[in-house]
Each structure stands twice: as structure tokens, then as C-alpha cells.
Design an enzyme around this catalytic site. Structure first.
Site, PDB file in Angstrom:
ATOM      1  CD  GLU A 127      41.219  41.391  46.974  1.00 35.19           C
ATOM      2  OE1 GLU A 127      42.189  40.831  47.914  1.00 35.19           O
ATOM      3  OE2 GLU A 127      39.981  39.992  47.258  1.00 35.19           O
ATOM      4  CG  ASP A 160      37.784  37.681  49.255  1.00 33.23           C
ATOM      5  OD1 ASP A 160      39.325  37.983  49.118  1.00 33.23           O
ATOM      6  OD2 ASP A 160      37.575  36.251  48.825  1.00 33.23           O
TER       7      ASP A 160
END
Length: 639
Positions: A370, A317
Site C-alpha cells: 500500500e 500497510d
């Protein structure tokens, strides 16, 4: 009261040597609480890193939370590790570390950074727990390299476990890990997805963070059951040939007092420099990736999930927030690197090391970034200067595509480049095409509600979007609820709106996704060369006036050819000529406008024979009916 024994340790001199270097990547085997038997006495060894503590003791339900009775002793090797063996500790014992700092008269009770299990929030104690489990997924683990490599199909179903399905008759409670194994496995198998990606299931104090404010980097959330219950869910998915990807957050962590923040009265896991320490967008602390012990903590966490829980991939993330020192900050709120730039050199080094270690130990897994900027070589090897990830989310494709589909068809001809531009950079990275949870929250609306037009056109547009996505180069990810066209945007406090499947148009979306998944998985032309330009060829990208694009996909053998024709207007086109690379019969494999999907039924009666009429620079062509707001997928029949 049983006394702490100091003649028992899990650490060897070599462990300490690696720890000090930041090269011990299985610290979960040494630090934390570990049940063991010493001289026929069952108990637990405790180890915690707190180099700036004056005293550390273990408190818990076994000693009435007394801070005096069970002190640990700091090792004399300069490692900053406190340790000790406490007899008669059993599985399920609640505990914390009581830390007295050398500085500022600071005393605090901390949860164990390496705990395998925690109390259910809002309670905050760690729990002594053994991770023994009899896995039954050996067939998957032995052969997963066949299903988990970059030349394989990836159709990922992104799931937030707490809101996929709930039990309204029981106060709207969550399903447990084991209950999810009953429902989710069958559903994903039937729908044809290859992988499930769980939004963060590492223990987190605030449910509303969706797991992205992690504190328990070695523990699955106890909201849904025990560690073994989570293992059972993964085991079941594996036994049915479904891979499991976990979201993992090595960028930042919450500032709850019982957690990692200000752990021993100093900024241990986070930066001491205020302009590096705090993340203004997420109100959280940023890991000090330049500190060896912190790097080892995080990489140990990554290996832990891969090894103890048989995870097949980690989606990392907020990579962009790690790469840039000025991310989310205004001028004067950040500190440049030693060269005066905004690149976070420590985080870059950490990400490269992380990828090197996990791929060295588990070459059959995938790491997925990401990363929302144009940072170069995210998915290129570290030895050529890349970050070393297996794949990267294609945020540019996602933004351009959703913006295009939100426009009324009459205006789409002025924005044709939003469809075609992605191919210019499609092979610069190993891209994954995400239609994720981020696009259906915070007032953005659901995928269905984003689509332009009346209700019929919205459903047709959504089917067209999915058909375009599944045939475009890149792996696929779809957030739960999108596969049946949920009207309302996602809300983490309630179940998906499964009742919508009582209605034909929602059934049609679900059947379309099911058929797309099964077709995609059976056609190597749609996945083998996702990251190589040889697998893609434009037939026509210049018909902006009618908002039509046509392309082909090929497999490695170049024998199988898939033809894709997309009409982004609600006007059917009759006798529309399409150039094709070969003569023969082209079977209409899928048509998003078929009545079974809720469409109007425009099509080509199963296929078309190519005529020797040159078109689009090809020697053969097809005369086709193009359905309104529809995608046609043809496969060249091989005799």
C-alpha cells in the site's frame, strides 16, 4: 514451587550468531513460550529479548503473579536474551514478563512480543499455547502457484472480520473464526472472488483501530477464537480454492504500556530519537528498522504467518510512511538521512530484505504494497534497485476514477483525462486496483452514495464503475458491502446491511459482480498480461465530447480478444460505429444495462457481425447500441 531450570535452552550458538547479525528469521521458534517435556516433566521454555534489563521474571496465574519466584537468567553471550525452563506449565497458562530495567528505576509487566495467543481485550496477558493443527489443504498448497502468480486472475474480497456479519439476537456479537468458515467460504465461492484479504487480524488492543495498531505480531486476535480456529477458517478457504491475504503492519505500533513500547526501560523496538520515534498521524511509535533485532522480529513475523498459518500473501500497510522521514511531519519535525535527504534508508533496506527473504522461502506467495506516492520501482526486483514487492496498490487510478464518477455526466467531458491518464503509467508497476475500506469511511460515503445522479443513475454508475475496473489492466480489490451497493458507509461496530438484498437494484449489483468475477476468471485476456502493454490497446480514447472510451484486451496467445465499450453519459447511443481488429462475430458477453442487473435493457441482441467498413484505424467495425451509463463487453468468437 517449581524452580526455573537454566540447563534447558532452545538456542544454539548458530542461532545466537544469526540473531546478532539480524539474520535469524524464525525467531518465533526460539523466543516466546514453548511447551516441551524435559526428563519426563512437562513445562515451558521462556525466552525474551531485553538487553537493558537488570532482572526479568515470568509471572502468571501459575504463581499468583509473583515477581520473585520464577526469574529468568540472561545468556552470557551478549545477545541480551533472558531464558529458562519452568516445569509444570500447561497449555492455557496466563503469563507476562516482569522487567526491572537497569535505568530510571523502571519496572513494568510486559506481554510477550512472541506470544502465540493473548487474552481477549481489554485483558492483556499472554497465553501459553501450542500451534499444532492437522491441515487438510495440501492440494491447494501444492498447486497454489497456479492461482497465486502474477499471470493469474486476482479478484480480492477485502473483509473486516468483526463487521462482515454479526448476530443481532446475541447482543450484536462478532462471528467467530469457525462461524465465518461456515458463511464466508460459501459466499466468496458463490460470488467468484479468487482471494479474501483480511484487514489486520494480528492481536490489537483497540478494536476501533481496525487492527492497524498491532501488538501481537505472532497471534491472531482472540476476539474471534483460538489460533486453531483461525487455522480452520484458512483451511476451509483453501479447500474451496480461495487464497488468503493478510494485512500486515511493520511500520508502527501502539504505545500501550504492556506492549513493545519502552520494553526494557529503553527504546528497544522504537527509535530513541524523538523526531523518528513518534508518528503524529496515528499517535503511535515507529519501528527502528535500522536495528538488526527489530528487522529480524518483523521478518520472523512475516514468515510465521506464511508458514504456520499457510497465508498466501501479505499486504503491507502504510509503506509510504516508512519510505519518507518527513511523512506526516512539518518542517523542523524530522531528521534528514546521512545524505541530507528525506528518504528513510533503514526502512528501504528493511523492505528490500523482507521481500528477498519471503520470496526466497515461499516463491508462490505475493507481497502487496500500500504505497500512495510515485516512489519508483516498488514492484521491481531488489537487484536492480527496486523494493521487491509483487504488486502495488494503484492509488492514482482509484482517486481519479472515483472523482470522475462523482461528477454529473454533463460535466464529465471536461474531465475525460481522468479516465485515460492511468494507461500512461499502467505498466510502470505491477498494479492492483483498490476500492478498499479507506474509500468508504470517515464521512467519504459508500461507493454507491459517491455516484452522481438520481438513484437509478447511481446504480447504473456503480455497475459501470465495476465493469470498467474489471476490464482495466491490473488486479482487482473490492471492500465488502460494495458488491451489493450498501448505501451507508462502513461502520466497524455493526454488520453489513444484508437486508438491502431484499431489493431488486441491490440484487442486480450483486449479480453483476458475481457475473463479472466468473467471466473475468475465465478470460485470460483480462488478466494474463495485466502488467505488460501488449495486453492492452486503445480503440478510441479521444471521444471526450460524448464521454466514451473503447479498448481491447488480449491474452498471451493474442488469439482471444475482449472488446470493452464504456458510455459514461445517461444518453443511449444508437448505430454507434466501433472499429475492431478482426472481422467475424463479436459476442456480447456482458452488458451492465441488462434488465437482470437493474438496467434499462439497451443492448445488441447477443452480439454483432463486423462489417468491412474501416473505422478507428481498423479494417472492420461494428454498429452498436451503447446503453446509458453502461459498459459492453464483447468477445471475438473463434471459428
Amino acid at each position: 514451587m517449581d524452580k526455573v531450570r537454566y540447563d534447558v535452552s532452545l538456542f544454539t550458538d548458530y542461532d545466537i550468531y544469526l540473531f546478532k547479525q539480524g539474520n535469524h528469521f524464525r525467531l518465533y521458534e526460539k523466543l516466546g513460550a514453548h511447551l516441551m517435556t524435559v526428563n519426563n516433566i512437562q513445562g515451558a521454555f521462556f525466552g525474551v529479548w531485553a538487553p537493558n534489563a537488570a532482572n526479568v521474571s515470568v509471572i502468571g496465574d501459575f504463581n499468583g503473579w509473583n515477581t520473585e519466584t520464577h526469574p529468568l537468567r540472561m545468556r552470557e553471550d551478549g545477545s541480551g536474551i533472558w531464558e529458562g525452563f519452568i516445569p509444570h506449565i500447561k497449555q492455557g497458562t496466563l503469563y507476562k514478563y516482569h522487567i526491572v530495567s537497569k535505568y530510571n528505576h523502571y519496572e513494568v509487566d510486559k506481554g510477550d512480543p512472541y506470544a502465540f495467543y493473548w487474552e481477549v481485550s481489554p485483558k492483556t496477558a499472554s497465553i501459553v499455547w501450542d500451534l499444532s493443527y492437522e491441515w487438510k489443504d495440501s492440494a491447494w498448497m501444492t498447486n497454489r502457484y497456479k492461482s497465486n502468480n502474477l499471470q493469474s486472475p486476482f479478484s480480492i474480497y477485502e473483509v473486516h472480520l468483526g463487521s462482515w456479519r454479526r448476530v443481532p439476537e446475541e447482543n450484536n456479537r462478532f462471528l467467530t473464526y469457525r462461524e465465518m468458515a461456515d458463511y464466508l467460504v460459501k459466499y466468496v465461492k458463490d460470488m467468484g472472488f479468487t482471494h479474501v484479504e483480511f484487514m489486520p487480524l494480528m492481536e490489537h488492543p483497540f478494536y476501533g483501530s481496525w487492527g492497524y495498531q498491532t501488538l501481537g505480531y505472532f497471534a491472531p486476535s482472540s476476539r474471534y477464537g483460538t489460533p486453531q480456529d483461525f487455522m480452520y477458517l484458512i483451511d476451509c478457504l483453501h479447500q474451496h480454492g480461495i487464497g488468503v491475504i493478510l494485512d500486515w503492519v511493520p511500520s508502527h505500533f501502539p504505545n500501550d504500556e504492556y506492549g513493545l513500547a519502552y520494553f526494557d526501560g529503553t527504546y528497544l523496538y522504537e527509535h530513541a530519537e524523538p523526531k523518528k520515534r513518534f508518528h503524529p498521524e496515528w499517535n503511535s511509535y515507529i519501528f527502528n528498522h535500522g536495528r538488526y533485532e527489530v528487522r529480524a522480529f518483523l521478518i520472523s513475523s512475516a514468515l510465521f504467518w506464511l508458514e504456520k498459518y499457510h497465508i498466501d500473501g501479505l499486504r503491507v500497510d502504510a509503506v509510504a510512511s516508512m519510505l519518507y522521514l518527513d511523512y506526516g511531519r512539518k518542517e523542523g519535525e524530522w531528521v534528514p538521512n546521512e545524505y541530507g535527504g528525506r528518504e528513510n534508508l533503514d526502512a528501504i533496506c528493511f523492505l528490500q530484505k523482507f521481500n528477498e527473504i519471503v520470496y526466497k522461502n515461499h516463491p508462490d506467495i505475493q507481497t502487496i504494497a500500500e504505497e500512495s506516492t510515485a516512489w519508483p520501482m516498488v514492484t521491481r526486483p531488489t537487484y536492480v534497485g527496486g523494493l521487491g514487492f509483487g504488486m502495488k496498490w494503484n492509488m492514482g487510478w482509484m482517486h481519479d476514477t472515483l472523482e470522475y464518477f462523482s461528477k454529473e455526466p454533463i460535466y464529465r467531458k471536461y474531465h475525460h483525462n481522468q479516465l485515460t491518464f492511468s494507461i500512461w503509467y499502467a505498466f510502470s508497476e505491477n498494479f492492483l486496483l483498490p476500492l478498499s475500506h479507506d474509500e468508504v469511511v470517515h464521512g467519504k460515503g459508500s461507493l454507491l452514495s459517491k455516484m452522481a445522479g438520481d438513484d437509478w443513475q447511481k446504480f447504473a454508475n456503480l455497475r459501470l464503475l465495476f465493469g470498467y475496473m474489471y476490464t482495466h489492466p491490473g488486479k482487482k480489490l473490492l471492500f465488502m458491502g460494495g458488491e451489493f451497493g450498501q448505501w451507508q458507509e462502513w461502520y466497524h461496530e455493526e454488520s453489513l446491511h444484508w437486508h438491502l438484498l431484499e431489493y431488486p437494484h441491490h440484487q442486480g449489483i450483486q449479480k453483476w459482480i458475481r457475473d463479472l468475477n466468473h467471466f473475468y476468471r475465465n478470460e485470460p485476456a483480462l488478466y494474463e498480461l495485466d502488467f505488460q502493454p501488449e495486453g492492452f490497446e486503445w480503440i478510441d480514447f479521444s471521444n471526450w465530447e460524448e464521454s466514451i472510451i473503447i479498448f481491447v484486451r488480449r491474452d498471451k496467445s493474442t488469439k482471444d480478444i475482449i472488446l470493452v465499450v464504456c458510455n459514461f453519459t445517461p444518453v443511449p447511443r444508437y448505430n454507434y460505429r466501433v472499429g475492431v481488429p478482426e472481422g467475424g462475430f463479436w459476442k456480447e458477453a456482458l452488458n451492465s444495462d441488462a434488465q437482470v442487473y437493474g438496467g434499462s435493457g439497451h443492448g445488441n441482441l447477443g452480439g454483432a457481425e463486423a462489417a468491412p467498413i474501416p473505422w478507428h484505424g481498423k479494417n472492420y467495425s461494428l454498429s452498436l447500441t451503447l446503453p446509458p451509463l453502461g459498459v459492453l463487453i464483447f468477445k471475438k468468437e473463434i471459428k
